[in-house]
Design a protein around this motif. Structure first.
Motif, PDB file in Angstrom:
ATOM      1  N   TYR A 169       0.848  -1.196   0.000  1.00 18.84           N
ATOM      2  CA  TYR A 169       0.000   0.000   0.000  1.00 18.84           C
ATOM      3  C   TYR A 169       0.881   1.242   0.000  1.00 18.84           C
ATOM      4  O   TYR A 169       1.944   1.269   0.634  1.00 18.84           O
ATOM      5  N   GLU A 172      -2.424   5.615   0.986  1.00 20.31           N
ATOM      6  CA  GLU A 172      -3.453   4.595   1.203  1.00 20.31           C
ATOM      7  C   GLU A 172      -3.433   4.087   2.639  1.00 20.31           C
ATOM      8  O   GLU A 172      -4.484   3.831   3.237  1.00 20.31           O
ATOM      9  N   SER A 174      -4.776  -3.722  -4.305  1.00 23.86           N
ATOM     10  CA  SER A 174      -4.987  -2.396  -4.875  1.00 23.86           C
ATOM     11  C   SER A 174      -4.247  -2.291  -6.199  1.00 23.86           C
ATOM     12  O   SER A 174      -3.401  -3.132  -6.536  1.00 23.86           O
TER      13      SER A 174
END
Length: 531
Positions: free
Chosen positions: A19, A23, A71
């Motif tokens: 991340y 984030e 992600s």
């Protein structure tokens, strides 16, 4: 506000799992500045600097351990890490083979019958344009062609070397301007073979064709080329780093017996070896000669939007790339010799140390260019190398921001200067909010552009910069000209239909400005010292 150790541990776990810092802050409800401080204070990035196969696989495992969907940033990071593992494992495998000595020779497929080869040839000819057929039908021992870019000659060379290996009692050797270009021709060769069901064996940089002859694909390194013999293709010869040395090295090898020599290239300068071959037909009279401009190719049916291409390039660059005109560097900031001396085919690769970045923002017909550069020590001397280069073509601003953010998260960026002039202002401001202290919005002025351009000039003049052998980058570097104005000098490329050019040059200039030293700039009779 004080945060518990559990929150810090979770923040670290999320960051190391791929991340981005922003984030992590969003998921934990923590101020982004706090995450950035923790990352620096507790040196999280040092835990991702193990660039061994085991270390990189450990990073991949950490990212994929979560049961949540990955992600976009995590997916990009896994892709980059996986490529790094593949590269390291291939390198290890090559070293292992060397250590074990020469491996057992692979057995070649049986030779094809003459009628089968004739059928392949006739079927392939039906797919080619007239100018391509004219080139292939030239059976001269020595052939030379000046050709426009994007006219399919790399694709055609892939077919020629396959057919040469099938029909001639010679290996087929392709020496390209870079490893990437060599890989492109190799891939086209396999596409042709697969299309017509020609069985082949892969053996390192070679394809072993039916009958046992090899198609060998090499970058332009005179030392490694010397060990081969066969029909020779000098692919994009004008762009070889040391094409005169290459010529003196390979021609004696290729001319033993009845081997063929084929020279293919878009032109660069008249002073290089390709330029000499073209401009001295009496001296090199044994060569048959061909010229294919983009206009010739369109006339023979190549589907190209010529106006679209012209709108993206200044007139000089268009003439050189598409109309087979040689480049003249009389008015250019950088000479062709300075640019060519900086070529380093291996400079583009990930490094764990600090790098600086430069982004020149564009939209629609402008191209947004992003370059990362590293300053490093070699034999006690400070050198600069381009480590990453990317072009975002007609991309909306939100995807541009996501892409730039992913680069910042993956690389160890010390400073990234982003063009904040005109349409780039909002994007640069948004990126600065995401990465305070790291992203520097930068407004272009005449004085700054002069300082940056002279800084780039200093690095090239001193031989302290390494760049990839990329034709788009080279064209843009040499499109910058020094032009007098009432207030001094301006450094910029010509414009065509009000479209800015040289985005890669200015991205490079922004990336290396801290490495080029301070420059003196004349303005209104005074001297300013600019960075």
């Amino acid at each position: 506000m004080a945060y518990s150790e559990n929150v810090k541990k979770e923040a670290k776990r999320l960051y190391l799992s791929g991340y981005s810092a922003s984030e992590v802050a969003d998921r934990l409800g923590v101020n982004p500045d706090t995450i950035f401080r923790w990352r620096a204070r507790y040196k999280w990035d040092e835990e991702t600097t193990d660039d061994s196969v085991a270390g990189i696989k450990k990073q991949i495992a950490a990212i994929t351990a979560s049961e949540e969907d990955l992600s976009e940033a995590q997916t990009r990071k896994i892709e980059k890490l996986t490529k790094a593992v593949d590269k390291l494992e291939r390198s290890s495998e090559r070293e292992g083979k060397k250590a074990r000595g020469r491996k057992r020779k692979k057995e070649a497929p049986d030779a094809l019958r003459a009628e089968v080869i004739g059928d392949i040839r006739s079927r392939a000819y039906d797919t080619l344009y007239k100018y391509q057929r004219d080139w292939i039908e030239d059976d001269s021992r020595f052939r030379l062609i000046q050709k426009s870019r994007q006219t399919g000659f790399s694709y055609l060379t892939g077919f020629e070397v396959m057919m040469g290996a099938l029909t001639r009692n010679e290996n087929q050797i392709v020496v390209s301007a870079s490893q990437d270009q060599s890989d492109i021709v190799r891939r086209y060769c396999t596409l042709w073979a697969d299309k017509y069901e020609v069985e082949y064996l892969e053996d390192g940089n070679s394809l072993i064709m039916p009958g046992g002859k090899r198609c060998i694909f090499l970058p332009c390194n005179p030392r490694t080329v010397q060990g081969y013999t066969g029909d020779l293709y000098l692919d994009e010869f004008a762009w070889h780093m040391k094409n005169r040395l290459m010529w003196s090295t390979v021609i004696p090898i290729a001319t033993q017996g009845k081997k063929r020599v084929t020279v293919i290239s878009t032109p660069y300068t008249e002073t290089d070896m390709f330029g000499e071959l073209v401009t001295n037909p009496d001296k090199y009279s044994r060569f048959s000669r061909h010229t294919v401009t983009i206009h010739d190719a369109i006339k023979d049916g190549l589907p190209v939007d010529i106006e679209d291409i012209q709108s993206l390039l200044d007139d000089i660059s268009f003439a050189q790339a598409y109309e087979c005109k040689f480049f003249s560097d009389v008015l250019s900031l950088l000479s062709s010799d300075e640019v060519r001396a900086a070529f380093d085919d291996g400079c583009l690769h990930y490094v764990p140390g600090w790098v600086n970045g430069g982004v020149d923002i564009g939209r629609y017909k402008d191209l947004t260019a992003l370059i990362l550069a590293e300053q490093y020590l070699e034999s006690g001397e400070k050198l600069v190398a381009v480590r990453y280069m990317d072009i975002l073509n007609s991309m909306a601003f939100e995807p541009q921001k996501s892409h730039i953010a992913s680069v910042i998260e993956i690389w160890k960026i010390k400073r990234m200067a982003i063009d904040a002039t005109g349409i780039g202002a909002n994007l640069a401001e948004d990126m600065q909010k995401l990465y305070p202290g790291k992203v520097i919005p930068t407004t272009f002025t005449r004085e700054k552009k002069e300082s940056w351009a002279l800084g780039v000039k200093k690095l090239f003049e001193s031989g302290k910069i390494r760049i990839p052998n990329d034709r788009d980058l080279v064209m843009q570097l040499q499109s910058i000209k020094r032009k007098p104005t009432e207030r001094g000098f301006t450094y910029d490329a010509d414009r065509n239909e009000q479209v800015k050019h040289a985005d890669l040059f200015w991205a490079l200039a922004l990336a290396v400005q801290d490495f080029a030293g301070r420059r003196r700039v004349m303005t209104s009779g005074n001297i300013k010292i600019l960075r």
